[in-house]
Enzyme design. Structure first.
Site, short mmCIF file in Angstrom:
data_model
loop_
_atom_site.label_atom_id
_atom_site.label_comp_id
_atom_site.label_asym_id
_atom_site.label_seq_id
_atom_site.Cartn_x
_atom_site.Cartn_y
_atom_site.Cartn_z
N GLU A 208 32.32 51.40 43.79
CA GLU A 208 32.89 50.43 43.01
C GLU A 208 31.84 49.35 42.94
O GLU A 208 31.73 48.75 41.85
CB GLU A 208 34.04 49.78 43.96
C1 LIG Z 1 35.89 51.12 38.42
C2 LIG Z 1 37.49 50.57 38.43
N1 LIG Z 1 38.10 50.56 39.73
C3 LIG Z 1 39.21 50.13 39.58
C4 LIG Z 1 39.75 49.68 38.74
C5 LIG Z 1 41.28 49.19 38.95
N2 LIG Z 1 42.25 50.26 38.83
C6 LIG Z 1 42.18 51.57 38.04
S1 LIG Z 1 43.38 52.69 38.04
C7 LIG Z 1 44.36 51.55 39.11
C8 LIG Z 1 45.70 51.81 39.44
C9 LIG Z 1 45.90 52.83 40.71
O1 LIG Z 1 46.71 53.46 40.67
C10 LIG Z 1 43.43 50.32 39.32
C11 LIG Z 1 44.29 49.27 40.20
C12 LIG Z 1 39.26 49.96 37.39
N3 LIG Z 1 40.17 49.66 36.40
N4 LIG Z 1 38.11 50.39 37.41
#
Ligand SMILES: Cc1ncc(C[n+]2csc(CCO)c2C)c(N)n1
EC number: 3.5.99.2
Length: 230
Positions: A208
């Protein structure tokens, strides 16, 4: 201490490094370079596609309808809701969302997706939830801290929508659900499986952080033209 409380504590330094990252600090002050916004959305569009595929692989390992429903709900959420924060970044960058879709994965995004896919193909359901959890949990952490520290107002803060999306109830809901499932899986998992869950979670936290760095530095492959657009 629950299993996921322990995971949170073990990875506190990574959570802190994510919050201190210049990209996230830029979301707080309202100043993120346009090329970093564009690169993030291009890469995140592909990341979310991979995320849904991982949920699909998780469904293939479910034994109960209750588990299937959890993952199915999350696919719906990614498909229909995660477009809002992307739209916010596109509006600030002044670039239509449709123009940022279908790009090849940069190294940092590729590394993160490979880690999720490998875990999904080889691991147990517990390991899959462990690999996915840092995604909503680190974003919830960022969102909650930015809500407090930036106290964004609609129409005044350029990233109000983004912060509001991640700093409020829906993200708390996703994170809470995945945490309680992981705590449940950990109760019956062997020590070896729990160790694998810890490694999967820690690596995703680091990746992340790597994803923010990839977006901020507009990371590309060393010989750019050799990687074709799909
Ligand atoms: C690199 C990256 N990490 C986390 C997210 C956030 N996110 C992605 S999918 C999801 C839903 C989980 O069920 C969430 C919170 C993102 N957009 N991009």
């Amino acid at each position: 201490m629950t299993f996921t409380e322990r995971l949170r504590e073990e990875n506190d330094a990574t959570y802190q490094a994510i919050f201190d990252h210049p990209y996230v600090q830029g979301l707080k002050t309202g100043h993120v370079p346009k090329n970093a916004l564009v690169h993030y959305v291009k890469q995140d569009f592909e990341y979310l596609n991979a995320f849904m595929r991982v949920y699909g692989l998780a469904i293939s390992k479910c034994e109960t309808r209750e588990e299937m429903s959890l993952f199915n709900e999350q696919i719906g959420f990614v498909l229909h809701s995660e477009i809002h924060p992307h739209n916010n970044l596109c509006e600030v960058a002044g670039v239509p969302y449709e123009e940022l879709q279908g790009y090849p994965l940069a190294p940092g995004a590729s590394h993160y997706i490979s880690h999720m896919m490998t875990t999904a193909q080889q691991g147990t359901l517990g390991e899959i939830v462990a690999v996915l959890l840092p995604c909503p949990w680190t974003y919830l952490d960022i969102g909650e801290r930015l809500m407090k520290e930036a106290a964004p107002q609609p129409g005044l803060h350029p990233f109000y929508e983004w912060i509001n999306f991640y700093g409020t109830k829906s993200m708390e809901g996703v994170t809470g659900k995945l945490r309680s499932w992981l705590d449940r899986y950990a109760e019956t998992a062997s020590e070896r499986e729990k160790e694998k869950m810890r490694v999967a979670f820690a690596k995703s936290c680091q990746l992340e952080l790597g994803f923010w760095e990839m977006a901020y530095t507009v990371e590309e492959w060393p010989v750019r033209d050799a990687v074709l657009r799909r």
